[in-house]
Design a protein around this motif. Structure first.
Motif, PDB file in Angstrom:
ATOM      1  N   ASN A  29       4.198   3.257  -3.733  1.00  0.00           N
ATOM      2  CA  ASN A  29       4.419   3.138  -2.291  1.00  0.00           C
ATOM      3  C   ASN A  29       5.755   2.450  -2.051  1.00  0.00           C
ATOM      4  O   ASN A  29       6.014   1.396  -2.639  1.00  0.00           O
ATOM      5  N   ILE A  30       6.584   3.038  -1.202  1.00  0.00           N
ATOM      6  CA  ILE A  30       7.883   2.442  -0.879  1.00  0.00           C
ATOM      7  C   ILE A  30       7.901   2.176   0.624  1.00  0.00           C
ATOM      8  O   ILE A  30       7.883   3.108   1.429  1.00  0.00           O
ATOM      9  N   ALA A  31       7.878   0.879   0.988  1.00  0.00           N
ATOM     10  CA  ALA A  31       7.760   0.493   2.397  1.00  0.00           C
ATOM     11  C   ALA A  31       8.959  -0.346   2.826  1.00  0.00           C
ATOM     12  O   ALA A  31       9.386  -1.244   2.097  1.00  0.00           O
ATOM     13  N   GLU A  32       9.488  -0.061   4.009  1.00  0.00           N
ATOM     14  CA  GLU A  32      10.596  -0.852   4.545  1.00  0.00           C
ATOM     15  C   GLU A  32      10.116  -2.181   5.122  1.00  0.00           C
ATOM     16  O   GLU A  32      10.889  -3.130   5.231  1.00  0.00           O
ATOM     17  N   LYS A  33       8.841  -2.252   5.491  1.00  0.00           N
ATOM     18  CA  LYS A  33       8.271  -3.482   6.043  1.00  0.00           C
ATOM     19  C   LYS A  33       6.805  -3.560   5.614  1.00  0.00           C
ATOM     20  O   LYS A  33       6.268  -2.618   5.014  1.00  0.00           O
ATOM     21  N   GLU A  34       6.165  -4.667   5.883  1.00  0.00           N
ATOM     22  CA  GLU A  34       4.744  -4.801   5.547  1.00  0.00           C
ATOM     23  C   GLU A  34       3.972  -3.668   6.220  1.00  0.00           C
ATOM     24  O   GLU A  34       4.095  -3.439   7.425  1.00  0.00           O
ATOM     25  N   THR A  35       3.196  -2.950   5.425  1.00  0.00           N
ATOM     26  CA  THR A  35       2.572  -1.717   5.911  1.00  0.00           C
ATOM     27  C   THR A  35       1.106  -1.665   5.521  1.00  0.00           C
ATOM     28  O   THR A  35       0.737  -2.006   4.392  1.00  0.00           O
ATOM     29  N   GLU A  36       0.278  -1.235   6.440  1.00  0.00           N
ATOM     30  CA  GLU A  36      -1.136  -1.018   6.161  1.00  0.00           C
ATOM     31  C   GLU A  36      -1.395   0.481   6.126  1.00  0.00           C
ATOM     32  O   GLU A  36      -1.037   1.207   7.053  1.00  0.00           O
ATOM     33  N   ILE A  37      -2.006   0.948   5.052  1.00  0.00           N
ATOM     34  CA  ILE A  37      -2.339   2.368   4.953  1.00  0.00           C
ATOM     35  C   ILE A  37      -3.852   2.508   4.794  1.00  0.00           C
ATOM     36  O   ILE A  37      -4.539   1.591   4.339  1.00  0.00           O
ATOM     37  N   SER A  38      -4.343   3.670   5.161  1.00  0.00           N
ATOM     38  CA  SER A  38      -5.770   3.972   5.035  1.00  0.00           C
ATOM     39  C   SER A  38      -5.932   5.121   4.048  1.00  0.00           C
ATOM     40  O   SER A  38      -5.198   6.110   4.109  1.00  0.00           O
ATOM     41  N   HIS A  39      -6.864   4.967   3.126  1.00  0.00           N
ATOM     42  CA  HIS A  39      -7.123   6.062   2.186  1.00  0.00           C
ATOM     43  C   HIS A  39      -8.628   6.281   2.083  1.00  0.00           C
ATOM     44  O   HIS A  39      -9.428   5.370   2.321  1.00  0.00           O
ATOM     45  N   TYR A  40      -8.997   7.496   1.705  1.00  0.00           N
ATOM     46  CA  TYR A  40     -10.406   7.876   1.664  1.00  0.00           C
ATOM     47  C   TYR A  40     -10.893   7.931   0.226  1.00  0.00           C
ATOM     48  O   TYR A  40     -10.242   8.514  -0.650  1.00  0.00           O
ATOM     49  N   HIS A  41     -12.027   7.298  -0.024  1.00  0.00           N
ATOM     50  CA  HIS A  41     -12.638   7.290  -1.351  1.00  0.00           C
ATOM     51  C   HIS A  41     -13.871   8.198  -1.295  1.00  0.00           C
ATOM     52  O   HIS A  41     -14.819   7.906  -0.571  1.00  0.00           O
ATOM     53  N   LYS A  42     -13.843   9.274  -2.075  1.00  0.00           N
ATOM     54  CA  LYS A  42     -14.901  10.286  -1.976  1.00  0.00           C
ATOM     55  C   LYS A  42     -16.241   9.800  -2.532  1.00  0.00           C
ATOM     56  O   LYS A  42     -17.297  10.049  -1.942  1.00  0.00           O
ATOM     57  N   ASN A  43     -16.201   9.119  -3.683  1.00  0.00           N
ATOM     58  CA  ASN A  43     -17.431   8.700  -4.343  1.00  0.00           C
ATOM     59  C   ASN A  43     -17.440   7.191  -4.598  1.00  0.00           C
ATOM     60  O   ASN A  43     -16.391   6.559  -4.718  1.00  0.00           O
ATOM     61  N   LYS A  44     -18.627   6.642  -4.709  1.00  0.00           N
ATOM     62  CA  LYS A  44     -18.773   5.243  -5.091  1.00  0.00           C
ATOM     63  C   LYS A  44     -18.345   5.087  -6.548  1.00  0.00           C
ATOM     64  O   LYS A  44     -18.648   5.932  -7.391  1.00  0.00           O
ATOM     65  N   SER A  45     -17.617   4.009  -6.846  1.00  0.00           N
ATOM     66  CA  SER A  45     -17.152   3.828  -8.224  1.00  0.00           C
ATOM     67  C   SER A  45     -16.896   2.354  -8.512  1.00  0.00           C
ATOM     68  O   SER A  45     -16.846   1.513  -7.615  1.00  0.00           O
ATOM     69  N   ILE A  46     -16.732   2.071  -9.798  1.00  0.00           N
ATOM     70  CA  ILE A  46     -16.222   0.783 -10.251  1.00  0.00           C
ATOM     71  C   ILE A  46     -14.744   1.028 -10.524  1.00  0.00           C
ATOM     72  O   ILE A  46     -14.393   1.861 -11.357  1.00  0.00           O
ATOM     73  N   THR A  47     -13.881   0.344  -9.801  1.00  0.00           N
ATOM     74  CA  THR A  47     -12.453   0.671  -9.834  1.00  0.00           C
ATOM     75  C   THR A  47     -11.639  -0.434 -10.495  1.00  0.00           C
ATOM     76  O   THR A  47     -11.737  -1.598 -10.129  1.00  0.00           O
ATOM     77  N   LEU A  48     -10.828  -0.022 -11.464  1.00  0.00           N
ATOM     78  CA  LEU A  48      -9.883  -0.905 -12.130  1.00  0.00           C
ATOM     79  C   LEU A  48      -8.506  -0.658 -11.521  1.00  0.00           C
ATOM     80  O   LEU A  48      -8.004   0.464 -11.538  1.00  0.00           O
ATOM     81  N   GLN A  49      -7.905  -1.697 -10.941  1.00  0.00           N
ATOM     82  CA  GLN A  49      -6.579  -1.600 -10.336  1.00  0.00           C
ATOM     83  C   GLN A  49      -5.602  -2.452 -11.137  1.00  0.00           C
ATOM     84  O   GLN A  49      -5.879  -3.620 -11.410  1.00  0.00           O
ATOM     85  N   VAL A  50      -4.462  -1.860 -11.500  1.00  0.00           N
ATOM     86  CA  VAL A  50      -3.434  -2.567 -12.261  1.00  0.00           C
ATOM     87  C   VAL A  50      -2.120  -2.484 -11.485  1.00  0.00           C
ATOM     88  O   VAL A  50      -1.606  -1.391 -11.247  1.00  0.00           O
ATOM     89  N   THR A  51      -1.592  -3.635 -11.072  1.00  0.00           N
ATOM     90  CA  THR A  51      -0.340  -3.655 -10.313  1.00  0.00           C
ATOM     91  C   THR A  51       0.846  -3.734 -11.266  1.00  0.00           C
ATOM     92  O   THR A  51       0.923  -4.640 -12.097  1.00  0.00           O
ATOM     93  N   LEU A  52       1.766  -2.786 -11.130  1.00  0.00           N
ATOM     94  CA  LEU A  52       2.928  -2.699 -12.013  1.00  0.00           C
ATOM     95  C   LEU A  52       4.197  -3.228 -11.356  1.00  0.00           C
ATOM     96  O   LEU A  52       5.130  -3.644 -12.033  1.00  0.00           O
TER      97      LEU A  52
END
Length: 302
Positions: A53-76
């Motif tokens: 994601n490339i944002a010029e200012k602080e940005t809030e986005i909405s995304h849709y998750h189709k199924n329930k899951s256990i999610t691992l997020q890694v910030t690079l």
């Protein structure tokens, strides 16, 4: 802050090419002040996303998750907040995500992360004693990426899936990454699971199956060994592993066969015997059905 909906572009402009990796087809969505590059691939039980994601200012986005899951997020790169947790560069966490719309708050600049949506069945298969399989609540156990984790992410992104061999390679890399990331999270005292006699029994049966893949194994045989009715065994196996006994047995046989093909010099007939097949033609047929390629093709590609 309003959520952003972006049109998808077919051709990726030159300035975004450095954020694109060979492992899957890229999608670019852009607006005057915000751009998002997303690449998605899947293996059985896991959906993998590389997102920039490339944002010029602080940005809030909405995304849709189709199924329930256990999610691992890694910030690079950058900082990402879900409202209940914040991840800076090099951090990762494990969260339980329900189906539906979710909001993400992005800091200005480039925010890059990998997301692994893991099914409970795959997590149970990889880490049968993990406390995160049945755990409920809003805890977000977090860790810091190490060199091995970052190396695996780089390998995953550089693996284009062009055939069955590459698909197997990608599967191995992703499952190794999941194990590498989650094991340190579940060893902290607050995440240790309480002993459950039924769960412990199923774990013992799993161990028996894994140690005896070369032998004929049946539901009635297991029920007799562990003094449990067949119906209760089927019920508990489904509850804790989200699988039937036969499906689990077959999966373990195929995984062991794959590892032996990749990491040993044993001939295919011997490998078939080691995983419970007296007929090598039956083994070849089941292996191809499971992995969409033959044992010989895996051996040549290893």
């Amino acid at each position: 802050m309003p959520s952003i909906l972006l049109p998808q572009m077919v051709k990726i402009p030159e300035q975004y090419q450095r954020y694109i990796y060979p492992f899957s087809k890229p999608m670019l969505r852009t607006s005057p002040s915000f751009s998002r590059i997303e690449q998605v691939t899947t293996i059985p039980g896991c959906r993998v996303c590389s997102i920039v994601n490339i944002a010029e200012k602080e940005t809030e986005i909405s995304h849709y998750h189709k199924n329930k899951s256990i999610t691992l997020q890694v910030t690079l790169q950058g900082r990402i907040s879900t409202g209940t947790s914040t991840l800076d560069k090099g951090g990762y966490n494990l969260i339980r995500i329900n189906a539906g719309h979710h909001k993400l708050l992005l800091a200005p600049g480039v925010n890059e992360f990998m997301q692994f949506d893991i099914s409970p069945a795959l997590l149970q298969e990889l880490l049968p004693d993990s406390p995160f399989i049945h755990k409920k609540g809003n805890d977000h156990p977090a860790g810091v990426s190490n060199r091995k984790l970052m190396k695996l992410i780089a390998q995953i992104r550089q693996t284009p899936v062009t055939d069955g061999i590459q698909q197997l390679k990608l599967y191995t890399q992703i499952t190794e990454l999941i194990i590498t990331a989650i094991i340190p999270l579940q060893t902290s005292p607050k995440n240790m699971i309480m002993n459950n006699p039924h769960h412990e029994l199923i774990t013992n049966i799993q161990t028996y199956i894994n140690d005896n893949l070369h032998k004929p194994i049946s539901l009635s045989q297991l029920a007799g060994i562990y003094y449990i009715s067949e119906s209760k065994l089927k019920q508990d196996f489904k509850k804790y592993l989200n699988s039937s006994v036969q499906a689990y047995l077959q999966e373990q046989r195929m995984q062991k066969a794959l590892k032996m093909l990749q990491h040993s010099d044993n001939d295919i007939t011997m490998i078939a015997t080691e995983v419970g097949y007296t007929n090598v033609s039956s083994f070849n047929r089941e292996f191809r059905k499971h992995y969409a390629c033959s044992p010989k093709e895996v051996r040549i590609g290893s």
